[in-house]
Scaffold this motif. Structure first.
Motif, PDB file in Angstrom:
ATOM      1  N   ARG A  33      35.737  68.465  55.188  1.00 22.76           N
ATOM      2  CA  ARG A  33      36.537  67.257  55.397  1.00 22.76           C
ATOM      3  C   ARG A  33      35.762  66.386  56.392  1.00 22.76           C
ATOM      4  NH1 ARG A  33      40.571  69.571  57.384  1.00 22.76           N
ATOM      5  NH2 ARG A  33      40.668  68.909  59.565  1.00 22.76           N
ATOM      6  N   VAL A  34      35.679  65.094  56.097  1.00 20.46           N
ATOM      7  CA  VAL A  34      34.948  64.151  56.951  1.00 20.46           C
ATOM      8  C   VAL A  34      35.947  63.326  57.746  1.00 20.46           C
ATOM      9  CG1 VAL A  34      33.387  62.182  56.997  1.00 20.46           C
ATOM     10  CG2 VAL A  34      33.065  63.983  55.290  1.00 20.46           C
ATOM     11  N   GLY A  35      35.646  63.139  59.008  1.00 20.81           N
ATOM     12  CA  GLY A  35      36.485  62.289  59.847  1.00 20.81           C
ATOM     13  C   GLY A  35      35.644  61.289  60.611  1.00 20.81           C
ATOM     14  N   TRP A  36      36.185  60.101  60.763  1.00 21.55           N
ATOM     15  CA  TRP A  36      35.608  59.096  61.668  1.00 21.55           C
ATOM     16  C   TRP A  36      36.599  58.901  62.810  1.00 21.55           C
ATOM     17  CZ3 TRP A  36      30.811  57.063  61.711  1.00 21.55           C
ATOM     18  CH2 TRP A  36      30.046  57.142  60.550  1.00 21.55           C
ATOM     19  N   HIS A  37      36.103  59.042  64.022  1.00 16.98           N
ATOM     20  CA  HIS A  37      36.903  58.902  65.225  1.00 16.98           C
ATOM     21  C   HIS A  37      36.323  57.772  66.062  1.00 16.98           C
ATOM     22  CE1 HIS A  37      38.309  63.204  64.630  1.00 16.98           C
ATOM     23  NE2 HIS A  37      37.213  63.165  63.907  1.00 16.98           N
ATOM     24  N   ARG A  38      37.108  57.304  67.019  1.00 20.28           N
ATOM     25  CA  ARG A  38      36.584  56.324  67.961  1.00 20.28           C
ATOM     26  C   ARG A  38      37.201  56.547  69.336  1.00 20.28           C
ATOM     27  NH1 ARG A  38      39.369  50.740  65.645  1.00 20.28           N
ATOM     28  NH2 ARG A  38      41.511  51.140  66.381  1.00 20.28           N
ATOM     29  N   GLN A  39      36.443  56.131  70.336  1.00 19.90           N
ATOM     30  CA  GLN A  39      36.930  56.213  71.711  1.00 19.90           C
ATOM     31  C   GLN A  39      36.567  54.939  72.438  1.00 19.90           C
ATOM     32  OE1 GLN A  39      35.710  59.670  73.979  1.00 19.90           O
ATOM     33  NE2 GLN A  39      37.481  59.443  75.327  1.00 19.90           N
ATOM     34  N   SER A  84      37.108  42.765  58.634  1.00 16.67           N
ATOM     35  CA  SER A  84      38.075  42.034  59.474  1.00 16.67           C
ATOM     36  C   SER A  84      38.159  42.647  60.869  1.00 16.67           C
ATOM     37  CB  SER A  84      39.455  42.046  58.806  1.00 16.67           C
ATOM     38  OG  SER A  84      39.405  41.459  57.527  1.00 16.67           O
ATOM     39  N   LEU A  85      37.005  42.863  61.448  1.00 15.66           N
ATOM     40  CA  LEU A  85      36.969  43.535  62.747  1.00 15.66           C
ATOM     41  C   LEU A  85      37.616  42.689  63.835  1.00 15.66           C
ATOM     42  CD1 LEU A  85      33.454  45.123  62.409  1.00 15.66           C
ATOM     43  CD2 LEU A  85      35.538  46.378  62.947  1.00 15.66           C
ATOM     44  N   GLU A  86      38.234  43.396  64.749  1.00 16.55           N
ATOM     45  CA  GLU A  86      38.965  42.774  65.862  1.00 16.55           C
ATOM     46  C   GLU A  86      38.381  43.291  67.172  1.00 16.55           C
ATOM     47  OE1 GLU A  86      42.847  44.269  65.103  1.00 16.55           O
ATOM     48  OE2 GLU A  86      43.157  43.061  63.277  1.00 16.55           O
ATOM     49  N   PRO A  87      38.533  42.528  68.249  1.00 23.71           N
ATOM     50  CA  PRO A  87      38.042  43.023  69.544  1.00 23.71           C
ATOM     51  C   PRO A  87      38.593  44.405  69.899  1.00 23.71           C
ATOM     52  CG  PRO A  87      38.574  40.706  69.708  1.00 23.71           C
ATOM     53  CD  PRO A  87      39.029  41.144  68.341  1.00 23.71           C
ATOM     54  N   GLU A  88      39.799  44.704  69.433  1.00 29.10           N
ATOM     55  CA  GLU A  88      40.417  46.007  69.716  1.00 29.10           C
ATOM     56  C   GLU A  88      39.706  47.157  69.004  1.00 29.10           C
ATOM     57  OE1 GLU A  88      42.886  42.759  70.711  1.00 29.10           O
ATOM     58  OE2 GLU A  88      42.091  43.258  68.723  1.00 29.10           O
ATOM     59  N   ASP A  89      38.832  46.849  68.065  1.00 34.85           N
ATOM     60  CA  ASP A  89      38.056  47.882  67.384  1.00 34.85           C
ATOM     61  C   ASP A  89      36.817  48.298  68.176  1.00 34.85           C
ATOM     62  OD1 ASP A  89      38.777  46.073  64.405  1.00 34.85           O
ATOM     63  OD2 ASP A  89      39.742  47.944  65.047  1.00 34.85           O
ATOM     64  N   THR A  90      36.561  47.610  69.264  1.00 36.12           N
ATOM     65  CA  THR A  90      35.414  47.954  70.099  1.00 36.12           C
ATOM     66  C   THR A  90      35.568  49.372  70.643  1.00 36.12           C
ATOM     67  OG1 THR A  90      34.989  45.671  70.736  1.00 36.12           O
ATOM     68  CG2 THR A  90      34.175  47.387  72.215  1.00 36.12           C
ATOM     69  N   ALA A  91      34.564  50.198  70.381  1.00 43.08           N
ATOM     70  CA  ALA A  91      34.632  51.610  70.778  1.00 43.08           C
ATOM     71  C   ALA A  91      33.318  52.288  70.402  1.00 43.08           C
ATOM     72  CB  ALA A  91      35.791  52.310  70.083  1.00 43.08           C
ATOM     73  N   VAL A  92      33.177  53.508  70.861  1.00 42.87           N
ATOM     74  CA  VAL A  92      32.132  54.386  70.337  1.00 42.87           C
ATOM     75  C   VAL A  92      32.734  55.150  69.161  1.00 42.87           C
ATOM     76  CG1 VAL A  92      30.576  56.309  70.814  1.00 42.87           C
ATOM     77  CG2 VAL A  92      31.028  54.597  72.588  1.00 42.87           C
ATOM     78  N   TYR A  93      32.042  55.090  68.046  1.00 46.36           N
ATOM     79  CA  TYR A  93      32.529  55.724  66.822  1.00 46.36           C
ATOM     80  C   TYR A  93      31.741  57.005  66.567  1.00 46.36           C
ATOM     81  CZ  TYR A  93      35.409  51.722  65.659  1.00 46.36           C
ATOM     82  OH  TYR A  93      36.393  50.750  65.669  1.00 46.36           O
ATOM     83  N   TYR A  94      32.475  58.046  66.167  1.00 46.22           N
ATOM     84  CA  TYR A  94      31.891  59.356  65.912  1.00 46.22           C
ATOM     85  C   TYR A  94      32.263  59.819  64.508  1.00 46.22           C
ATOM     86  CZ  TYR A  94      31.770  59.606  71.045  1.00 46.22           C
ATOM     87  OH  TYR A  94      31.563  59.363  72.385  1.00 46.22           O
ATOM     88  N   CYS A  95      31.312  60.397  63.806  1.00 42.77           N
ATOM     89  CA  CYS A  95      31.684  61.103  62.591  1.00 42.77           C
ATOM     90  C   CYS A  95      31.754  62.593  62.898  1.00 42.77           C
ATOM     91  CB  CYS A  95      30.722  60.827  61.445  1.00 42.77           C
ATOM     92  SG  CYS A  95      29.089  61.542  61.614  1.00 42.77           S
ATOM     93  N   SER A  96      32.548  63.285  62.118  1.00 43.60           N
ATOM     94  CA  SER A  96      32.740  64.716  62.349  1.00 43.60           C
ATOM     95  C   SER A  96      33.060  65.406  61.040  1.00 43.60           C
ATOM     96  CB  SER A  96      33.871  64.948  63.352  1.00 43.60           C
ATOM     97  OG  SER A  96      35.086  64.442  62.851  1.00 43.60           O
TER      98      SER A  96
END
Length: 117
Positions: A33-39, A84-96
């Motif tokens: 299972r693939v996941g994309w996370h952000r922090q 449609s990216l928003e400023p609130e999408d700013t983060a470090v993104y990780y795949c897992s």
């Protein structure tokens, strides 16, 4: 040992798009299972999109309709298309990756996405 490497991040203006890629090595992607996370700064890491090995997807409410997760098992690569990216999408993104019935076990190093004008 599975290794994951993300790419495709960067700076984009509000309303813009980015596509993140995650290349897996050391094992085939198809069994996970693939996941994309952000922090984001000062916030907990959150799962924004996931895809089972059978292709079923799930999204956080905050990105539903804007983000699309996909995978190409032949290329051992997972993707996160972000529109449609928003400023609130700013983060470090990780795949897992998570084995069947298990938790997310393998993680990439993370990649910065910054949405700003």
């Amino acid at each position: 040992q599975v290794q994951l490497v993300e790419s495709g991040g960067g700076l984009v203006q509000p309303g813009g798009s980015l596509r993140l890629s995650c290349v897996a090595s050391g094992s085939g992607l198809s069994i996970y299972r693939v996941g994309w996370h952000r922090q984001a700064p000062g916030k907990q890491r959150e799962l924004v999109a996931s895809m089972t090995r059978y292709g079923s997807t799930a999204y956080a409410d905050s990105v539903k309709g804007r983000f699309t997760i996909s995978r190409d098992n032949a290329k051992n690569t997972a993707y996160l298309q972000m529109n449609s990216l928003e400023p609130e999408d700013t983060a470090v993104y990780y795949c897992s990756l998570a084995p069947a019935g298990g938790t997310y076990t393998y993680w990439g190093q993370g990649i910065q996405v910054t949405v700003s004008s």
